[in-house]
Scaffold this active site. Structure first.
Site, PDB file in Angstrom:
ATOM      1  CG  ASP A 259      27.526  28.616 -31.789  1.00 32.90           C
ATOM      2  OD1 ASP A 259      28.147  29.697 -31.709  1.00 32.90           O
ATOM      3  OD2 ASP A 259      27.863  27.688 -32.538  1.00 32.90           O
TER       4      ASP A 259
ATOM      5  CD  GLU B 195       2.632  -1.529  -5.728  1.00 31.29           C
ATOM      6  OE1 GLU B 195       2.743  -2.244  -4.731  1.00 31.29           O
ATOM      7  OE2 GLU B 195       1.819  -0.584  -5.802  1.00 31.29           O
TER       8      GLU B 195
ATOM      9  CB  ALA C 109      -0.930  -0.015   1.209  1.00 24.68           C
TER      10      ALA C 109
END
Length: 904
Positions: free
Chosen positions: A334, A292, A288
């Protein structure tokens, strides 16, 4: 020919006199004997870029399998096996393995970057062996070989020129767009190695001329090899999200293990549970507490972010980088091709009698202007149909054609008698061309280099001496044009005396007649200014880090909104001489900076210094020289069109359109992904409370209150009903004001105390009360009393199954309310609209259908211990989503009122 014996020296100074270099390398101008070359190949190894270490795939796999959250799930699976719940153990194990494999298949960037660098080495090379011109595999080159270099070839070793001269494209190493002239007649004893005028380097290309060179460095001993080694040594730190998920995993593990250790003795001794019941309690509490579905949900949500960015022109190579983009605090960009269009064009032509702005409807050119355009077209090696050559020279041809001057390349080559190549030290080039039987020298170059060689100037009525007033006018024109950041070229001519063209450029490039000035500009991309403004609004610092000249970079930066006239310009040489403390002060004191003429080490140093100050750094680049910094930065951004394979492999993100605006769009997408990750983490965490509380009630009652929920039902919630709505929350549109918020700090966690209170106490607490009420109401309605047995074979077992089903369905109903509550962080739901996320609506529909299947399908009912509740019981579920959502609206309204108070 010199015969070589004995041990070879380890390293040489390639700029020492050529006779001393040959002595040290123990070779001669006729090349090496074949047998000696074979011996040196054994000593030095193949002329290849090698990888350090190698792929340790098993370490990466093990690292994923022992992730804190994975370890906790392994523990839960082990407990499930001990308790005899094999199906649960297998299900948890599958979740862990799938996540580990998914992460394992991500790229090994350092190795692939070196493999891309290897592509810059050609497959064959031409050398002198035993005095005979011989073609050999490039991998067989050794120090002491005499290498033959011709136009169009890629140079495959570092070498010192012995004879001849070549134009070399060094952009892969130093980022310079202009080719450099290298000649055996030039010698340099000081300065950077890459600027030595008699050296050529592995991985560069010969764009013109031919030469013979003495190889002094091969493989990893070349400048290209040095960058490869630097790229490999630069590690990649874990992203902010990776670090935070790991931190959260440890937090979850601590809570779960502590809860198990604390309540397992309570259930065994205080509540007098049996060993089997105690194990069931421990497994349930652990499962619990462990979300998961967290790792697969994060992985899939980031994957969707990657696909969305790819459609917008940004290919992200590492999933976690999507979130890192959202936490970016500094973008080091750049200039050429990123801020600009990488398309040089002539904007103005100045002569003493006339200045023309090359715009539609410009005035007709005078004779002096036409002479200047003709000379610029003659002193040129580019072509227009098709466009070939240097972008600057292509721009000159377009301007000449616009002014009505012929630009035929074939005629230009037919009339040319000699060329003095562009010299970066002299910053000029010239050609000798035959026109109507007379030899003319046409020259172009930097005004400060070419104008001092002029003694006359073209005027309205003809050429006259370049006197004080004319020199002042030229100087004023140069100052005015340069103040706008334009790149300037002076153009001059000289009628040569009859006879062969001069052999030395010093004899040719003198007593010139100045025709005028050409001003060129690489225009900024039109969408960049708006993107820069979005960065400023979002609190993101911008710095230009480029290999170009500082004034040009500063002007482009100013035009797009980066910096001001007072913004410091720091050259590579100044940065090299700057102590770390001074660099730190510079980065602290100035919000925006221009770094010009930056070397690979300089870019790497800038990234390190910013990261040390706690910044999350995104850095753009396109050349081989950018690879180490791209890998060091939190987000390395490579150009997909103009970038090299090396830069693309070392980077985390590739722009398919080379556009700075795409970087900013990606940052916005990253912020949205981060917000959405927080939303579905909140959604997932909110269900821990209604899953844990029933087990606590069971334990604290000593088993008098039966388990309101089974472990498999918890798994069905965590991996079944909540997954699709969580994924749908990952696709939420951006909330208003997303790019008006300042970037979060590197250490700011994805989970904070306020979020936990919101999830566990507000959403989770209300949900726990509702589902427990439904559980107890079902038991009491079925005739249960406190302490009555409900196990298999007892009269109340069916009632208990119906009650646990109500708990399960109650959590699902509360999940629906939680999903809509989690859609915004502070704004009310009406601010984003109830039906604006259609994926969430489909996710809720699936959630309801999945829960219904577990309750109504006989096979699933038996597996999950469910039963079909009566209609009167099901009616209790209908208000639950609205109660949860309503409680959340009241909570957030309270927070909004608090945040609006004065002083907050």
């Amino acid at each position: 020919m010199t015969t070589v014996t004995g041990q070879l020296p380890a390293a040489q100074d390639p700029r020492e006199p050529i006779d001393l270099l040959m002595r040290d390398l123990r070779c001669g101008a006729g090349g090496l004997p074949a047998r000696e070359a074979a011996r040196r190949l054994v000593v030095y190894g193949p002329n290849e870029l090698t990888r350090r270490g190698g792929r340790r795939w098993w370490r990466e796999l093990v690292r994923q399998l022992v992730h804190p959250l994975a370890a906790l799930l392994w523990l839960a699976a082990a407990l499930a096996l001990v308790a005899g719940t094999t199906a649960l153990a297998v299900a948890i194990g599958v979740v862990v393995i799938v996540n580990a494999v998914f992460a394992f298949v991500q790229e090994q960037q350092a190795e692939r970057a070196v493999e891309a660098l290897a592509a810059y080495l050609p497959q064959r090379a031409t050398v002198l062996r035993d005095g005979v011109r011989t073609a050999i595999p490039a991998a067989d080159l050794v120090p002491g070989d005499v290498l033959m270099i011709e136009e169009g070839e890629r140079i495959c070793a570092d070498a010192r020129l012995i004879e001849g001269g070549v134009e070399v494209d060094l952009s892969t190493l130093n980022g310079e767009s202009l080719p450099a002239y290298r000649s055996a007649a030039e010698t340099d004893r000081g300065g950077p190695l890459l600027e030595s005028r008699d050296l050529v380097f592995s991985g560069t290309s010969c764009t013109g001329g031919e030469a013979t060179a003495l190889v002094y460095g091969t493989g990893m001993r070349t400048e290209l090899g040095r960058i490869a080694a630097l790229t490999q040594r630069v590690g990649r730190d874990e992203s902010p999200l990776e670090a935070q998920v790991k931190r959260v995993a440890w937090l979850i593990a601590l809570v779960a293990v502590t809860a198990g250790l604390a309540f397992l003795p309570l259930g065994t001794f205080a509540a007098h549970l049996s060993t089997a019941a105690a194990f069931t309690f421990a497994i349930g509490l652990l499962v619990a507490n462990v979300p998961e579905g967290l790792l697969p949900t994060i992985t899939l949500a980031l994957g969707m972010g990657v696909r969305e960015l790819a459609r917008g022109g940004a290919v992200v190579k590492r999933l976690s980088a999507v979130e890192t983009l959202g936490s970016t605090t500094v973008i080091c960009t750049d200039k050429t091709g990123t801020l600009t269009m990488n398309r040089m064009r002539v904007t103005a032509v100045w002569t003493r009698p006339q200045r023309i702005e090359l715009e539609p409807g410009h005035p007709a050119p005078l004779a002096a202007t036409l002479r200047l355009a003709t000379a610029a077209a003659r002193c040129n090696n580019a072509g227009l149909e098709p466009e070939t050559g240097d972008p600057t020279e292509i721009a000159l041809l377009h301007a000449a054609a616009d002014l009505g001057v012929p630009v035929d390349a074939a005629a230009r080559r037919r009339d040319r008698r000699r060329q003095f190549h562009f010299d970066p030290a002299l910053r000029r080039m010239s050609t000798v061309d035959e026109i109507d039987g007379e030899a003319w020298l046409h020259a172009k170059g930097a005004p400060e280099e070419l104008v001092p060689l002029c003694s006359r100037i073209a005027g309205a009525t003809g050429d006259h001496d370049l006197i004080g007033a004319d020199r002042a006018a030229v100087g004023a024109a140069v100052a005015e044009l340069a103040a706008h950041g334009l790149r300037l070229l002076a153009v001059a001519v000289r009628r040569l005396p009859p006879g062969p063209p001069p052999e030395r450029r010093e004899d040719a490039e003198r007593d010139l007649t100045l025709l005028g000035l050409i001003a060129m500009f690489d225009p900024p991309r039109p969408e960049v200014a708006a993107a820069v403004e979005r960065c400023h609004t979002a609190g993101i610092r911008l710095m230009v880090v480029t290999g170009d000249h500082g004034l040009t970079a500063a002007e482009i930066a100013r035009r797009v909104g980066i910096g001001t006239a007072e913004t410091p310009i720091v050259t590579g040489a100044e940065l090299d001489a700057m102590p770390e403390a001074q660099l730190d002060r510079l980065l602290t004191d100035h919000r925006e900076l221009i770094f010009a003429r930056s070397s690979p080490e300089a870019k790497l140093r800038i990234a390190d210094a910013l990261r040390a100050q706690g910044h999350v750094v995104a850095m753009t680049g396109d050349g081989v020289n950018d690879a180490p910094a791209l890998r060091r930065a939190d987000i390395g951004v490579a150009m997909g069109v103009a970038g090299t394979d090396v830069a693309r492999e070392a980077a985390t993100m590739i722009l398919t359109d080379d556009n700075f605006a795409t970087v900013v769009t990606a940052v916005q997408a990253g912020r949205r992904v981060y917000d959405n990750v927080r939303k579905f983490i909140l959604y997932i965490f909110a269900h821990a409370t209604p899953e844990v509380v029933p087990f606590l009630v069971f334990a604290l009652s000593g088993g008098a209150v039966p388990l309101p929920l089974t472990v498999l039902q918890i798994l069905a919630i965590d991996l079944g009903t909540e997954t699709l709505p969580a994924l749908a929350l990952g696709r939420e549109p951006a909330e208003p004001g997303l790019m008006q918020r300042p970037p979060r700090t590197r250490g700011q966690g994805v989970i904070q105390g306020r979020m936990l209170v919101w999830a566990w106490a507000v959403l989770g607490g209300v949900s726990a009360l509702l589902v427990l009420a439904a559980f107890l109401a079902t038991l009491l309605a079925g005739g249960w009393h406190l302490g009555d047995p409900t196990g298999p074979g007892t009269p109340l077992h069916l009632v208990w199954r119906e009650a646990t089903t109500m708990t399960f369905l109650g959590i699902v109903a509360c999940q629906i309310g939680t999903a809509f509550a989690a859609r915004t962080q502070t704004a009310p739901l009406r601010a984003v609209g109830l039906f604006t996320n259609r994926l969430l609506l489909w996710g809720v529909l699936f959630e309801v259908a999945f829960a219904a299947a577990l309750v109504t399908v006989p096979a699933l009912r038996g597996l999950f211990d469910t039963a079909v509740p009566g209609w009167d019981r099901l009616a209790l579920l209908l208000p639950m989503p609205f109660v949860v959502w309503g409680a959340d609206e009241l909570w957030r309204a309270r927070l909004r009122r608090r945040d609006r108070r004065p002083g907050r």
